[in-house]
Design a protein around this motif. Sequence first.
Motif, short mmCIF file in Angstrom:
data_model
loop_
_atom_site.label_atom_id
_atom_site.label_comp_id
_atom_site.label_asym_id
_atom_site.label_seq_id
_atom_site.Cartn_x
_atom_site.Cartn_y
_atom_site.Cartn_z
N GLY A 75 26.22 -67.51 -138.86
CA GLY A 75 27.19 -66.76 -137.44
C GLY A 75 27.84 -65.81 -137.65
O GLY A 75 27.84 -65.50 -139.09
N PHE A 76 28.78 -65.22 -136.56
CA PHE A 76 29.07 -64.18 -137.09
C PHE A 76 30.30 -63.66 -137.97
O PHE A 76 30.37 -62.83 -138.41
CB PHE A 76 29.93 -63.24 -135.44
N CYS A 77 30.76 -65.04 -138.63
CA CYS A 77 32.35 -65.10 -139.11
C CYS A 77 32.49 -64.73 -140.84
O CYS A 77 32.93 -65.13 -141.45
CB CYS A 77 33.28 -65.76 -138.70
N ASN A 78 30.28 -65.52 -140.81
CA ASN A 78 29.91 -65.29 -142.33
C ASN A 78 28.34 -64.47 -142.35
O ASN A 78 27.80 -64.99 -143.77
CB ASN A 78 29.43 -67.11 -143.28
N ALA A 79 27.87 -63.90 -141.04
CA ALA A 79 27.04 -62.66 -141.79
C ALA A 79 27.39 -61.67 -140.51
O ALA A 79 27.65 -61.79 -140.00
CB ALA A 79 26.06 -63.50 -141.43
N VAL A 80 26.74 -60.67 -141.83
CA VAL A 80 26.72 -59.47 -140.79
C VAL A 80 24.94 -59.73 -139.89
O VAL A 80 24.28 -59.89 -140.89
CB VAL A 80 26.84 -58.40 -141.44
N ARG A 81 24.70 -58.95 -138.28
CA ARG A 81 23.12 -59.64 -138.08
C ARG A 81 22.60 -58.63 -137.22
O ARG A 81 23.89 -57.25 -137.44
CB ARG A 81 23.29 -60.63 -137.17
N LYS A 82 21.83 -58.30 -137.11
CA LYS A 82 21.52 -57.25 -136.85
C LYS A 82 21.31 -57.49 -135.40
O LYS A 82 20.58 -58.73 -135.08
CB LYS A 82 20.03 -56.56 -137.19
N ALA A 83 21.96 -56.11 -134.16
CA ALA A 83 21.72 -56.86 -132.12
C ALA A 83 20.95 -55.52 -132.16
O ALA A 83 21.12 -54.27 -132.61
CB ALA A 83 22.49 -57.34 -131.86
N LYS A 84 19.86 -56.03 -131.02
CA LYS A 84 19.46 -54.56 -129.86
C LYS A 84 20.54 -54.57 -129.03
O LYS A 84 20.85 -55.40 -127.88
CB LYS A 84 18.10 -54.66 -129.66
N VAL A 85 20.51 -53.31 -128.61
CA VAL A 85 21.95 -53.20 -127.53
C VAL A 85 21.34 -51.84 -127.27
O VAL A 85 21.04 -51.13 -127.29
CB VAL A 85 22.89 -53.45 -128.61
N THR A 86 22.72 -51.90 -124.99
CA THR A 86 22.22 -50.62 -124.63
C THR A 86 23.91 -50.96 -124.78
O THR A 86 24.19 -51.75 -123.95
CB THR A 86 21.67 -50.84 -123.33
N THR A 100 21.45 -58.18 -127.77
CA THR A 100 19.86 -59.71 -127.77
C THR A 100 20.33 -59.06 -129.79
O THR A 100 19.54 -57.93 -129.79
CB THR A 100 18.24 -59.24 -127.23
N LEU A 101 20.37 -60.50 -130.11
CA LEU A 101 19.99 -60.68 -131.28
C LEU A 101 18.95 -60.97 -131.93
O LEU A 101 17.88 -61.24 -131.35
CB LEU A 101 20.74 -62.02 -132.11
N ILE A 102 18.93 -60.09 -133.18
CA ILE A 102 17.79 -59.68 -133.64
C ILE A 102 17.60 -60.70 -134.31
O ILE A 102 18.12 -60.93 -135.84
CB ILE A 102 16.79 -58.47 -134.56
N LYS A 103 16.29 -61.64 -134.52
CA LYS A 103 15.82 -62.77 -135.64
C LYS A 103 15.29 -62.50 -136.53
O LYS A 103 14.98 -61.81 -137.21
CB LYS A 103 14.72 -63.95 -135.04
N GLU A 104 16.63 -63.12 -137.85
CA GLU A 104 15.92 -62.80 -139.30
C GLU A 104 15.11 -63.20 -139.92
O GLU A 104 14.00 -64.58 -138.98
CB GLU A 104 17.22 -63.27 -139.95
#
Length: 105
Positions: A75-86, A100-104
């Motif tokens: 989750g966002f409090c425990n990990a930095v994720r990647k997202a595709k955004v506009t 849109t979150l990018i699946k790891e």
Amino acid sequence: MKNALFALFLFIGITAQAQDKKTDEKPLIVETACGECQFGMEGKSCDLAVRIDGKTYFVDGTTIDEHGDAHAKDGFCNAVRKAKVTGKVENNRFKANSFTLIKEK
């Protein structure tokens, strides 16, 4: 004559409004996480943030809870994720039009 002028101004207004809503935004791939927990931003609670070109911004247009449990292992409090955004940065916040979150892998 008044009707013709009214129609002209109405047409111009509608055309201008339609152009404002049109967007040629190119999607960006950004880092995303809880601004307070992962990016060290000042805030009152867990809030979604993005990092763009090394700068962090809180996000408007979506919330941390719309993307799963923020306190889960990934989750966002425990990990930095990647997202595709506009969207765009405005008043030091990221105004998201899409997120849109990018699946790891």
